[in-house]
Scaffold this active site. Structure first.
Site, PDB file in Angstrom:
ATOM      1  N   CYS A 140     -64.294 -65.241  34.533  1.00 45.25           N
ATOM      2  CA  CYS A 140     -63.177 -64.112  34.374  1.00 45.25           C
ATOM      3  C   CYS A 140     -63.768 -62.955  33.807  1.00 45.25           C
ATOM      4  CB  CYS A 140     -62.155 -64.716  33.198  1.00 45.25           C
ATOM      5  SG  CYS A 140     -60.793 -63.504  32.623  1.00 45.25           S
TER       6      CYS A 140
ATOM      7  N   CYS B 129     -61.396 -60.537  31.514  1.00 46.47           N
ATOM      8  CA  CYS B 129     -61.437 -61.082  30.106  1.00 46.47           C
ATOM      9  C   CYS B 129     -62.758 -60.726  29.700  1.00 46.47           C
ATOM     10  CB  CYS B 129     -61.381 -62.642  30.074  1.00 46.47           C
ATOM     11  SG  CYS B 129     -59.986 -63.361  31.098  1.00 46.47           S
ATOM     12  N   ASP B 130     -63.613 -60.916  30.086  1.00 46.52           N
ATOM     13  CA  ASP B 130     -64.960 -60.919  29.258  1.00 46.52           C
ATOM     14  C   ASP B 130     -66.106 -59.978  29.635  1.00 46.52           C
ATOM     15  OD1 ASP B 130     -64.323 -63.538  28.318  1.00 46.52           O
ATOM     16  OD2 ASP B 130     -65.354 -64.653  30.157  1.00 46.52           O
TER      17      ASP B 130
END
Lengths: 215, 331
Positions: free
Chosen positions: B157, B160-161
């Site tokens: 992801c 997200c990261d």
């Protein structure tokens, strides 16, 4: 012009009309050497103008040491969301992006005076007899993070032994390093126990109990 | 001086599943499993046909939630993925159908003359018809170190990261749109060096995206290379070993993050043994969204539909709901 866009303000005003009881937003900040303190303060102050249920108190991280200690604030910007009393809900860093929803969720919980947890989850947490510190590390671009933050906040509201922190990871790189946060959401319980990803409410509660019982 | 405007994303109202909202054991005319574009569209069409419907899903939005920008859904020349999902959901919630979120469906099985839908949490529901619209999830490399360092530098992801890799060297595995979207995210957050490793000799991403991410100083391309191993430094990622598929020569790249964007696999396990699937686990569905089992329909990315696009998935959801309605009328 405020820190939120006109569209957001219009929508928020409608949504916040549903708040039931009073919500205290307590901001810990300082004037210098805190990149996001001003934004956090302005964000909270603008949100508070959108419903008469809100009140805002601002404390200086360096000067108001009594309050800093009482609320256990060790980094800024910090926001405490409080209802009738402090139920251990903390936001560290700026709750922007997806995490703005978590801030609204916190306001909803304390305003309704209801943790909105299932009976099964409350049953799992019922034997809790010692303090638990849950830190949920997030990024503002993570769509899964608010799901985990929401549950942690509900735990904190339901159980006086639990404190739940949302920590915006990119604003506290030393913590990202200390807890090896290389993926979000990451949950750290009592400094030693951790897991990554989203867990349903019941399994999250089981992890809390596991952490308390020493893994 | 006031702070600059802060970007915030408002969550959908009452989006969360309140446990117990939809009691186990209820019966429906139609159960839609999955709430991505196909499941949500099916929900609207089913409601307009006044079918007694349950929409059940782990989350709302599916893969669109991980799409920062959508520029090819008609009606919006630019919209953030999450905003598009919110608009979809808002429309579904105007209709009187049951919605049970936060529920992972683990099995759909025949229980003649109906079907049973079972959830991980132990709930079950019965229905005359079912639409499976569970989409896809990230595919794994299946190399040593991948599982070990998941969450410790290995990520599926980037949305997200990526912010956690500012000032770090990273690798993006893949050559399609997802890979180059990850490259774009990593560039934007200030990753130092981005190695792109693609097993094919060419890049499959849209030219517009390749152009957008062009950055010779930061980007290093390894075409025709495969990842052999993800290595650690302590308890986190420290390197990857890649191999040239022609010369078989290997090379070690020192990286702190590995973003795997090599495609997707179908979330079709719930229907294994029930409906026909192709060798990739996609549910075989015809142009009416019918599967090999009468009464079971499938829509969107989980199926054999050739193009995995939001607009295609939405159209599929429409077809599936209308086909389910026809089935109920004429069975």
């Amino acid at each position: 012009m405020g820190i939120l866009s006109e569209n957001v303000v219009t929508e928020l005003r409608k949504r916040l009309a549903g708040l039931k009881g009073p919500v205290k937003l307590i901001v810990f900040t300082q004037d210098m050497e805190c990149q996001f303190c001003q934004a956090a303060r302005e964000l909270v102050e603008q949100v508070a103008t959108l419903s008469e249920k809100f009140s805002v108190t601002v404390y200086d991280f360096l000067k108001d040491t009594e309050k800093v200690n009482a609320y256990g604030i060790d980094k800024i910007p910090a926001i405490v969301v409080e209802g009738k009393m402090d139920s251990g809900i903390r936001f560290f860093g700026l709750p922007s992006g997806y995490e703005f929803g978590s801030l609204l969720e916190a306001a909803n919980i304390v305003s309704r005076n209801n943790a909105m947890l299932s009976p099964e989850t409350l049953e799992i947490l019922s034997p809790l007899d010692r303090l638990v510190h849950i830190q949920v590390f997030v990024t503002p671009t993570c769509p899964y993070c608010p799901i985990v933050v929401k549950v942690a906040l509900r735990f904190a509201f339901a159980k006086e032994q639990i404190r739940a922190d949302m920590v915006e990871t990119t604003m506290f790189p030393h913590l990202a390093n200390r807890y090896a946060v290389l993926s979000v959401p990451k949950v750290v319980i009592n400094e030693t126990f951790s897991f990554e990803g989203v867990l349903p409410e019941k399994q999250f509660a089981e992890q809390v109990m596991r952490a308390v019982q020493g893994g | 001086m006031p702070a600059e405007e802060v970007g915030v994303i408002l969550p959908q109202e009452e989006v969360e599943a309140t446990p117990g909202v939809v009691e186990s054991g209820r019966e429906y005319e139609l159960i839609i499993v999955g709430a991505g574009p196909s499941g949500l569209t099916a929900g609207v069409y089913a409601a307009r046909k006044m079918l007694k419907t349950l929409l059940i899903s782990e989350d709302v939005g599916g893969q669109i939630l991980l799409t920062a920008e959508v520029e090819n859904y008609l009606g919006f020349y630019y919209i953030e993925g999450v905003e598009l999902v919110q608009k979809f959901e808002e429309q579904v919630r105007r209709h009187p159908i049951d919605i049970d979120l936060g529920q992972k469906v683990v099995k759909v099985e025949a229980d003649p003359p109906k079907f049973r839908v079972l959830t991980e949490s132990g709930k079950f529901f019965k229905s005359d018809t079912v639409i499976i619209a569970t989409g896809k999830r990230s595919k794994q490399l299946n190399v040593p170190g991948e599982r070990e360092f998941l969450g410790r530098g290995v990520s599926y992801c980037a949305t997200c990261d990526a912010p956690l890799f500012r000032g770090k060297d990273v690798a993006v595995i893949g050559g399609g749109n997802s890979a180059f979207t990850a490259v774009n995210d990593l560039r934007n957050v200030g990753a130092t060096k981005i190695h792109v490793v693609n097993i094919l000799d060419s890049i499959q991403a849209d030219p517009i995206l390749i152009e957008k991410t062009r950055d010779p100083e930061k980007l290093e391309l390894y075409l025709g290379h495969e990842v052999v191993e993800i290595g650690g430094m302590g308890n986190r990622v420290g390197s990857i070993t890649i191999r040239d598929r022609k010369s078989r020569r290997t090379k070690i790249l020192e990286v702190q993050g590995v973003f795997i964007e090599i495609g997707l696999v179908s979330n079709s396990e719930l229907a294994r043994g029930l409906v026909r699937m192709n060798r990739w686990g996609e549910i075989v569905a015809d142009c009416y969204a019918r599967t090999s089992v009468p009464g079971v329909f499938a829509a969107g990315d989980v199926t054999t539909v050739p193009e995995k696009q939001i607009i295609v998935a939405a159209g599929d959801g429409c077809k599936a709901a209308l086909a389910a309605y026809e089935y109920l009328l004429h069975r």
